[in-house]
Motif scaffolding. Sequence first.
Motif, PDB file in Angstrom:
ATOM      1  N   ALA A  74       0.834  -1.202   0.000  1.00 57.54           N
ATOM      2  CA  ALA A  74       0.000   0.000   0.000  1.00 57.54           C
ATOM      3  C   ALA A  74       0.872   1.256   0.000  1.00 57.54           C
ATOM      4  N   GLN A  75       1.940   1.226   0.772  1.00 55.57           N
ATOM      5  CA  GLN A  75       2.857   2.374   0.804  1.00 55.57           C
ATOM      6  C   GLN A  75       3.539   2.563  -0.547  1.00 55.57           C
ATOM      7  N   ARG A  76       3.953   1.466  -1.147  1.00 52.88           N
ATOM      8  CA  ARG A  76       4.585   1.549  -2.463  1.00 52.88           C
ATOM      9  C   ARG A  76       3.604   2.051  -3.514  1.00 52.88           C
ATOM     10  N   ALA A  77       2.369   1.558  -3.445  1.00 57.61           N
ATOM     11  CA  ALA A  77       1.353   1.949  -4.426  1.00 57.61           C
ATOM     12  C   ALA A  77       1.031   3.441  -4.323  1.00 57.61           C
ATOM     13  N   ALA A  78       1.071   3.970  -3.115  1.00 58.49           N
ATOM     14  CA  ALA A  78       0.792   5.394  -2.941  1.00 58.49           C
ATOM     15  C   ALA A  78       1.828   6.250  -3.673  1.00 58.49           C
ATOM     16  N   GLY A  79       3.033   5.748  -3.787  1.00 59.41           N
ATOM     17  CA  GLY A  79       4.092   6.496  -4.449  1.00 59.41           C
ATOM     18  C   GLY A  79       4.271   6.179  -5.921  1.00 59.41           C
ATOM     19  N   ASN A  80       3.560   5.191  -6.424  1.00 60.24           N
ATOM     20  CA  ASN A  80       3.724   4.791  -7.818  1.00 60.24           C
ATOM     21  C   ASN A  80       2.402   4.188  -8.321  1.00 60.24           C
ATOM     22  N   ALA A  81       1.371   5.018  -8.284  1.00 62.07           N
ATOM     23  CA  ALA A  81       0.012   4.542  -8.571  1.00 62.07           C
ATOM     24  C   ALA A  81      -0.121   3.908  -9.951  1.00 62.07           C
ATOM     25  N   ALA A  82       0.517   4.479 -10.956  1.00 57.27           N
ATOM     26  CA  ALA A  82       0.371   3.946 -12.315  1.00 57.27           C
ATOM     27  C   ALA A  82       0.897   2.512 -12.405  1.00 57.27           C
ATOM     28  N   PHE A  83       2.049   2.258 -11.820  1.00 55.66           N
ATOM     29  CA  PHE A  83       2.609   0.907 -11.859  1.00 55.66           C
ATOM     30  C   PHE A  83       1.693  -0.084 -11.143  1.00 55.66           C
ATOM     31  N   TYR A  84       1.256   0.268  -9.924  1.00 58.78           N
ATOM     32  CA  TYR A  84       0.453  -0.670  -9.149  1.00 58.78           C
ATOM     33  C   TYR A  84      -0.954  -0.843  -9.717  1.00 58.78           C
ATOM     34  N   GLN A  85      -1.470   0.162 -10.403  1.00 61.72           N
ATOM     35  CA  GLN A  85      -2.731  -0.018 -11.124  1.00 61.72           C
ATOM     36  C   GLN A  85      -2.520  -1.034 -12.236  1.00 61.72           C
ATOM     37  N   GLY A  86      -1.372  -0.955 -12.898  1.00 69.24           N
ATOM     38  CA  GLY A  86      -1.034  -1.934 -13.930  1.00 69.24           C
ATOM     39  C   GLY A  86      -0.886  -3.336 -13.367  1.00 69.24           C
TER      40      GLY A  86
END
Length: 143
Positions: A74-86
């Motif tokens: 969740a912390q990583r996704a907050a900083g790199n939303a496009a990647f984690y959405q992918g």
Amino acid sequence: MTALSLSEAQAIVTGALADARGRGAQPLAVIVLDAGGHPVAFAREDGATFFRLDIARAKATGALGMGADTRVLAQRAAGNAAFYQGVAVTVGGEIAFSPGGVLVRRDGTVIGAVGISGDTGDCDEDCARAGLRAAGLLAEEAA
């Protein structure tokens, strides 16, 4: 013994639910997966909503698939939303970016994951760690 046993998985579920009841948590769903992502033990408490087991499984699957607890994801996704959405699209939505998915390790090796859903992410994660303690599998940090 390196594999996660049925008795250990059941102890995780039982310990997590006991902790949840002790803290007055909302009704939970708990699932324990082995290292290959196969369900070993699971439960949905009376009153837990329909999707809770699916969300719990997405937390456990996400932790296994990405090699980190879902709090970290969740912390990583907050900083790199496009990647984690992918990532979410790539895996057909079988990942949840909320605390409550915790890796299970033995001697530094990932042997499974527990996923919990039903209360806040913080509470879900605390209950997962309580389940690991109850099973004698303290939540080890990655080496």
